[in-house]
Design a protein around this motif. Sequence first.
Motif, PDB file in Angstrom:
ATOM      1  N   SER A 163       3.101  43.170  52.229  1.00  0.00           N
ATOM      2  CA  SER A 163       4.005  42.025  52.367  1.00  0.00           C
ATOM      3  C   SER A 163       4.690  41.773  51.034  1.00  0.00           C
ATOM      4  CB  SER A 163       3.242  40.763  52.784  1.00  0.00           C
ATOM      5  OG  SER A 163       2.687  40.898  54.074  1.00  0.00           O
ATOM      6  N   ILE A 164       5.850  41.125  51.113  1.00  0.00           N
ATOM      7  CA  ILE A 164       6.606  40.727  49.924  1.00  0.00           C
ATOM      8  C   ILE A 164       7.093  39.299  50.127  1.00  0.00           C
ATOM      9  CG2 ILE A 164       8.788  41.059  48.672  1.00  0.00           C
ATOM     10  CD1 ILE A 164       8.518  44.018  49.021  1.00  0.00           C
ATOM     11  N   VAL A 165       6.975  38.490  49.098  1.00  0.00           N
ATOM     12  CA  VAL A 165       7.552  37.144  49.120  1.00  0.00           C
ATOM     13  C   VAL A 165       8.914  37.229  48.428  1.00  0.00           C
ATOM     14  CG1 VAL A 165       7.353  34.763  48.344  1.00  0.00           C
ATOM     15  CG2 VAL A 165       5.314  36.003  49.113  1.00  0.00           C
ATOM     16  N   TYR A 166       9.929  36.675  49.088  1.00  0.00           N
ATOM     17  CA  TYR A 166      11.296  36.736  48.585  1.00  0.00           C
ATOM     18  C   TYR A 166      11.768  35.320  48.275  1.00  0.00           C
ATOM     19  CZ  TYR A 166      16.420  37.464  48.842  1.00  0.00           C
ATOM     20  OH  TYR A 166      17.759  37.493  48.592  1.00  0.00           O
ATOM     21  N   VAL A 167      12.165  35.098  47.018  1.00  0.00           N
ATOM     22  CA  VAL A 167      12.661  33.800  46.587  1.00  0.00           C
ATOM     23  C   VAL A 167      14.031  34.027  45.950  1.00  0.00           C
ATOM     24  CG1 VAL A 167      12.216  31.739  45.207  1.00  0.00           C
ATOM     25  CG2 VAL A 167      10.296  33.032  46.150  1.00  0.00           C
ATOM     26  N   GLU A 168      15.029  33.310  46.427  1.00  0.00           N
ATOM     27  CA  GLU A 168      16.421  33.549  46.006  1.00  0.00           C
ATOM     28  C   GLU A 168      16.962  32.355  45.222  1.00  0.00           C
ATOM     29  OE1 GLU A 168      20.446  33.700  48.598  1.00  0.00           O
ATOM     30  OE2 GLU A 168      18.953  35.213  49.153  1.00  0.00           O
ATOM     31  N   ASN A 169      17.811  32.653  44.212  1.00  0.00           N
ATOM     32  CA  ASN A 169      18.516  31.581  43.525  1.00  0.00           C
ATOM     33  C   ASN A 169      20.011  31.903  43.507  1.00  0.00           C
ATOM     34  OD1 ASN A 169      18.989  33.329  41.267  1.00  0.00           O
ATOM     35  ND2 ASN A 169      16.942  32.842  40.511  1.00  0.00           N
ATOM     36  N   LEU A 170      20.786  31.222  42.689  1.00  0.00           N
ATOM     37  CA  LEU A 170      22.230  31.373  42.741  1.00  0.00           C
ATOM     38  C   LEU A 170      22.725  32.760  42.336  1.00  0.00           C
ATOM     39  CD1 LEU A 170      23.560  27.987  41.316  1.00  0.00           C
ATOM     40  CD2 LEU A 170      23.652  28.792  43.684  1.00  0.00           C
ATOM     41  N   THR A 171      22.047  33.412  41.403  1.00  0.00           N
ATOM     42  CA  THR A 171      22.569  34.660  40.861  1.00  0.00           C
ATOM     43  C   THR A 171      21.659  35.865  41.054  1.00  0.00           C
ATOM     44  OG1 THR A 171      21.609  34.131  38.696  1.00  0.00           O
ATOM     45  CG2 THR A 171      23.901  33.453  39.103  1.00  0.00           C
ATOM     46  N   SER A 172      20.465  35.659  41.545  1.00  0.00           N
ATOM     47  CA  SER A 172      19.537  36.786  41.678  1.00  0.00           C
ATOM     48  C   SER A 172      18.452  36.428  42.689  1.00  0.00           C
ATOM     49  CB  SER A 172      18.903  37.131  40.325  1.00  0.00           C
ATOM     50  OG  SER A 172      18.131  36.034  39.852  1.00  0.00           O
ATOM     51  N   ALA A 173      17.494  37.334  42.819  1.00  0.00           N
ATOM     52  CA  ALA A 173      16.373  37.098  43.723  1.00  0.00           C
ATOM     53  C   ALA A 173      15.103  37.625  43.083  1.00  0.00           C
ATOM     54  CB  ALA A 173      16.622  37.778  45.065  1.00  0.00           C
ATOM     55  N   GLN A 174      13.991  37.040  43.465  1.00  0.00           N
ATOM     56  CA  GLN A 174      12.701  37.434  42.924  1.00  0.00           C
ATOM     57  C   GLN A 174      11.823  37.942  44.065  1.00  0.00           C
ATOM     58  OE1 GLN A 174      10.516  34.195  41.160  1.00  0.00           O
ATOM     59  NE2 GLN A 174       9.206  35.540  39.946  1.00  0.00           N
ATOM     60  N   TYR A 175      11.160  39.081  43.830  1.00  0.00           N
ATOM     61  CA  TYR A 175      10.235  39.648  44.801  1.00  0.00           C
ATOM     62  C   TYR A 175       8.825  39.528  44.243  1.00  0.00           C
ATOM     63  CZ  TYR A 175      14.415  41.778  46.813  1.00  0.00           C
ATOM     64  OH  TYR A 175      15.654  41.994  47.371  1.00  0.00           O
ATOM     65  N   LEU A 176       7.948  38.894  44.972  1.00  0.00           N
ATOM     66  CA  LEU A 176       6.567  38.705  44.533  1.00  0.00           C
ATOM     67  C   LEU A 176       5.660  39.597  45.373  1.00  0.00           C
ATOM     68  CD1 LEU A 176       6.626  34.795  44.310  1.00  0.00           C
ATOM     69  CD2 LEU A 176       7.163  36.459  42.514  1.00  0.00           C
ATOM     70  N   GLU A 177       4.850  40.412  44.693  1.00  0.00           N
ATOM     71  CA  GLU A 177       4.021  41.393  45.400  1.00  0.00           C
ATOM     72  C   GLU A 177       2.530  41.210  45.160  1.00  0.00           C
ATOM     73  OE1 GLU A 177       5.308  45.333  44.217  1.00  0.00           O
ATOM     74  OE2 GLU A 177       7.090  44.389  43.363  1.00  0.00           O
ATOM     75  N   ARG A 178       2.157  40.466  44.125  1.00  0.00           N
ATOM     76  CA  ARG A 178       0.732  40.327  43.816  1.00  0.00           C
ATOM     77  C   ARG A 178       0.006  39.665  44.966  1.00  0.00           C
ATOM     78  NH1 ARG A 178       0.383  37.450  38.044  1.00  0.00           N
ATOM     79  NH2 ARG A 178       1.466  35.900  39.317  1.00  0.00           N
ATOM     80  N   ALA A 179      -1.195  40.115  45.229  1.00  0.00           N
ATOM     81  CA  ALA A 179      -1.970  39.568  46.341  1.00  0.00           C
ATOM     82  C   ALA A 179      -2.153  38.059  46.207  1.00  0.00           C
ATOM     83  CB  ALA A 179      -3.328  40.273  46.422  1.00  0.00           C
ATOM     84  N   SER A 180      -2.335  37.598  44.970  1.00  0.00           N
ATOM     85  CA  SER A 180      -2.543  36.158  44.760  1.00  0.00           C
ATOM     86  C   SER A 180      -1.290  35.361  45.116  1.00  0.00           C
ATOM     87  CB  SER A 180      -2.945  35.890  43.308  1.00  0.00           C
ATOM     88  OG  SER A 180      -1.949  36.376  42.411  1.00  0.00           O
ATOM     89  N   ASP A 181      -0.101  35.913  44.806  1.00  0.00           N
ATOM     90  CA  ASP A 181       1.148  35.231  45.150  1.00  0.00           C
ATOM     91  C   ASP A 181       1.347  35.195  46.662  1.00  0.00           C
ATOM     92  OD1 ASP A 181       1.900  34.718  42.519  1.00  0.00           O
ATOM     93  OD2 ASP A 181       2.896  36.655  42.302  1.00  0.00           O
ATOM     94  N   ILE A 182       1.129  36.329  47.301  1.00  0.00           N
ATOM     95  CA  ILE A 182       1.314  36.400  48.754  1.00  0.00           C
ATOM     96  C   ILE A 182       0.354  35.441  49.456  1.00  0.00           C
ATOM     97  CG2 ILE A 182       1.076  37.914  50.769  1.00  0.00           C
ATOM     98  CD1 ILE A 182       1.996  40.206  48.847  1.00  0.00           C
ATOM     99  N   LYS A 183      -0.883  35.364  48.966  1.00  0.00           N
ATOM    100  CA  LYS A 183      -1.857  34.455  49.570  1.00  0.00           C
ATOM    101  C   LYS A 183      -1.420  33.003  49.409  1.00  0.00           C
ATOM    102  CE  LYS A 183      -6.729  33.091  49.530  1.00  0.00           C
ATOM    103  NZ  LYS A 183      -8.064  33.336  48.926  1.00  0.00           N
ATOM    104  N   LYS A 184      -0.931  32.652  48.216  1.00  0.00           N
ATOM    105  CA  LYS A 184      -0.528  31.264  47.969  1.00  0.00           C
ATOM    106  C   LYS A 184       0.630  30.859  48.882  1.00  0.00           C
ATOM    107  CE  LYS A 184       0.637  27.998  44.286  1.00  0.00           C
ATOM    108  NZ  LYS A 184      -0.506  27.129  44.571  1.00  0.00           N
ATOM    109  N   TYR A 185       1.630  31.735  49.001  1.00  0.00           N
ATOM    110  CA  TYR A 185       2.769  31.414  49.860  1.00  0.00           C
ATOM    111  C   TYR A 185       2.368  31.415  51.340  1.00  0.00           C
ATOM    112  CZ  TYR A 185       6.314  31.364  46.196  1.00  0.00           C
ATOM    113  OH  TYR A 185       7.077  31.026  45.100  1.00  0.00           O
ATOM    114  N   SER A 186       1.455  32.303  51.708  1.00  0.00           N
ATOM    115  CA  SER A 186       1.001  32.341  53.101  1.00  0.00           C
ATOM    116  C   SER A 186       0.238  31.073  53.461  1.00  0.00           C
ATOM    117  CB  SER A 186       0.118  33.575  53.339  1.00  0.00           C
ATOM    118  OG  SER A 186       0.848  34.768  53.161  1.00  0.00           O
ATOM    119  N   VAL A 187      -0.593  30.607  52.548  1.00  0.00           N
ATOM    120  CA  VAL A 187      -1.330  29.356  52.778  1.00  0.00           C
ATOM    121  C   VAL A 187      -0.359  28.184  52.872  1.00  0.00           C
ATOM    122  CG1 VAL A 187      -2.946  27.712  51.735  1.00  0.00           C
ATOM    123  CG2 VAL A 187      -3.490  30.161  51.770  1.00  0.00           C
ATOM    124  N   ALA A 188       0.644  28.177  51.979  1.00  0.00           N
ATOM    125  CA  ALA A 188       1.648  27.114  52.014  1.00  0.00           C
ATOM    126  C   ALA A 188       2.396  27.128  53.338  1.00  0.00           C
ATOM    127  CB  ALA A 188       2.619  27.259  50.847  1.00  0.00           C
TER     128      ALA A 188
END
Length: 275
Positions: A225-250
Amino acid sequence: MSKRQLGAALRRLRRAANLTGDEVARRLEWSGPKISNIETARVTTHPNDVRLLLDLYDVRSEDERALLLELCRGSRMPGWWQRYGNKALQNWANQHIGLEDAATEIRYFGIDLVYGPLQTSDYARSVISAGSPDHSGQDIEKSVQLRAERREHFLANGSPLWGVLDEAVIRRTVGGSTVMRQQLDFLVEACTLPHVTLQILPLAAGAHAAMGTAFRIQSFDDGSSIVYVENLTSAQYLERASDIKKYSVAFDFLRAVALSPEDSATLMKKVAREL
């Protein structure tokens, strides 16, 4: 899809060789993020790079090497969205649509904007115009056409989408009353599709686990899985298991406190009537 398959296969071979991404990068004198970018399908890989990796991983089977090189060549074919050009599609958006096309599940939380593939053309035109005041009318129309084709792809055979929209998304009058009413009607209709589930997070729910952060969690058939967070000029891809878990829980929290899909559709109809 071949880009995701290639990345997953190369990750499997690296692990079988008991090598970390940093060790591979060091041995091949590549930049640190290159291995991660290849394995998560964020870049297009050259066949020569694949050959170097297969040699390092001691892959000797000619059939396996031929298969992976064929996947590599297939991954270098342009996606349907790439013909729209740079004005309509920045590099970071190019990556995102490619991953969106390959996803097997999408979870989306929106704080002020309808998810791209569910935007009507008039709504999209208003959003794009507001965000790109320096673009010509022709460039804006090209972007609107891209979003319309993205919508058609998604509605016809898109990945299962579970979306939670803050009530502000349906209350903000984008493009005027008529445009917004049509957008809400379209969302209600989209909810009847078997692969689309939408919930509204009411303003009365108060503070929640993702205040101020819109995000998408995209899952793939290789289990990643990948978490995708976008802003005005770019985008961030989060791949760490801890990040994916935090966003999934949220997301699970948001889904739990949001209105049911049925009550959400009722609220969207009500807001549309008020416009």
